[in-house]
Design an enzyme around this catalytic site. Structure first.
Site, short mmCIF file in Angstrom:
data_model
loop_
_atom_site.label_atom_id
_atom_site.label_comp_id
_atom_site.label_asym_id
_atom_site.label_seq_id
_atom_site.Cartn_x
_atom_site.Cartn_y
_atom_site.Cartn_z
N ASN A 10 -45.75 47.96 8.87
CA ASN A 10 -46.89 47.32 9.55
C ASN A 10 -47.99 46.85 8.62
O ASN A 10 -48.96 46.24 9.07
CB ASN A 10 -47.47 48.25 10.64
CG ASN A 10 -46.44 48.57 11.71
OD1 ASN A 10 -45.84 47.66 12.26
ND2 ASN A 10 -46.19 49.84 11.96
N ARG A 17 -53.25 43.39 12.80
CA ARG A 17 -53.22 44.71 13.44
C ARG A 17 -54.60 45.38 13.38
O ARG A 17 -55.26 45.37 12.34
CB ARG A 17 -52.15 45.60 12.77
CG ARG A 17 -52.57 46.18 11.44
CD ARG A 17 -51.52 47.05 10.77
NE ARG A 17 -51.30 48.33 11.39
CZ ARG A 17 -50.95 49.43 10.72
NH1 ARG A 17 -50.80 49.40 9.39
NH2 ARG A 17 -50.74 50.55 11.33
N HIS A 100 -54.65 54.78 1.35
CA HIS A 100 -54.77 54.46 2.78
C HIS A 100 -56.01 53.62 2.97
O HIS A 100 -57.08 53.96 2.46
CB HIS A 100 -54.85 55.73 3.63
CG HIS A 100 -53.65 56.59 3.46
ND1 HIS A 100 -52.43 56.25 4.00
CD2 HIS A 100 -53.46 57.72 2.76
CE1 HIS A 100 -51.54 57.16 3.64
NE2 HIS A 100 -52.13 58.07 2.87
N ARG A 107 -59.18 60.62 11.38
CA ARG A 107 -58.41 60.09 12.51
C ARG A 107 -57.60 61.19 13.21
O ARG A 107 -57.96 62.35 13.13
CB ARG A 107 -57.55 58.91 12.03
CG ARG A 107 -58.40 57.75 11.48
CD ARG A 107 -57.56 56.58 11.03
NE ARG A 107 -56.86 55.95 12.15
CZ ARG A 107 -55.91 55.02 12.01
NH1 ARG A 107 -55.54 54.64 10.79
NH2 ARG A 107 -55.33 54.51 13.06
C1 DQA Z 1 -52.47 53.79 6.83
C2 DQA Z 1 -52.78 55.00 7.72
C3 DQA Z 1 -51.56 55.46 8.46
O1 DQA Z 1 -51.87 56.60 9.26
C4 DQA Z 1 -51.06 54.36 9.36
O2 DQA Z 1 -49.88 54.77 10.03
C5 DQA Z 1 -50.85 53.08 8.64
C6 DQA Z 1 -51.83 52.68 7.62
C7 DQA Z 1 -53.72 53.23 6.15
O3 DQA Z 1 -53.56 52.41 5.25
O4 DQA Z 1 -54.84 53.55 6.54
O5 DQA Z 1 -49.93 52.33 8.92
O6 DQA Z 1 -51.59 54.21 5.80
#
Ligand code: DQA
Length: 156
Positions: A10, A17, A100, A107
């Protein structure tokens, strides 16, 4: 220094997104930003993004066979589920930085676990796309000799 930047599921959807979490910049903009940063520092950089766990494992292994010096990895949701990615990072035993974009620690509970963290020398979370650049600078600094900073130097 030869670096591989690996992004998981993603992250190709950046800009589309959940902009509140991940901002409005696209994946392509992220790549351009990292490329420029690395060019200025004489760092050779390659990119990989996949929505598939096995493909990410393959790319981590490839970094070893390509004699990469370090890995920057944002495994997306696989951060919180994947022993296979942890094992791959341990197998190649290259300096790896966990990134991240969002502040995962602020979160949901299920985002509090990072399976890959024990195989990473630092974690940058919650600094947006800039976090990738911070991770690169941290690795470059380590390569340059500042290796005394053992363990996971968390940066928030
Ligand atoms: C992420 C945080 C993850 O929990 C999430 O599933 C993502 C993106 C971030 O870049 O903040 O896909 O890795």
């Amino acid at each position: 220094m030869k670096l591989v930047v690996i992004n998981g599921p993603n992250l190709n959807m950046l800009g589309i997104r959940e902009p509140d979490q991940y901002g409005s910049e696209s994946y392509e903009a992220l790549i351009a930003m990292i490329r420029a940063h690395c060019r200025e520092r004489g760092i050779q950089v390659e990119f990989f993004q996949s929505n598939h766990e096995g493909a990410l494992v393959d790319r981590i292994q490839q970094a070893y066979f390509d004699r990469a010096d370090a890995i920057v990895i944002n495994p997306g949701a696989y951060t919180h589920t994947s022993i296979a990615l942890l094992d791959a990072l341990k197998a190649v035993n290259l300096p790896a930085a966990e990134v991240h974009i969002s502040d995962v620690r602020a979160r949901e509970d299920f985002r509090q676990i990072s399976y890959i963290r024990p195989a990473c020398c630092c974690t940058v979370a919650g600094h947006g796309l800039r976090g990738y650049l911070e991770a690169i600078d941290f690795l470059a600094e380590q390569m340059a000799g500042g290796k005394e900073r053992a363990g996971n130097g968390e940066k928030r």
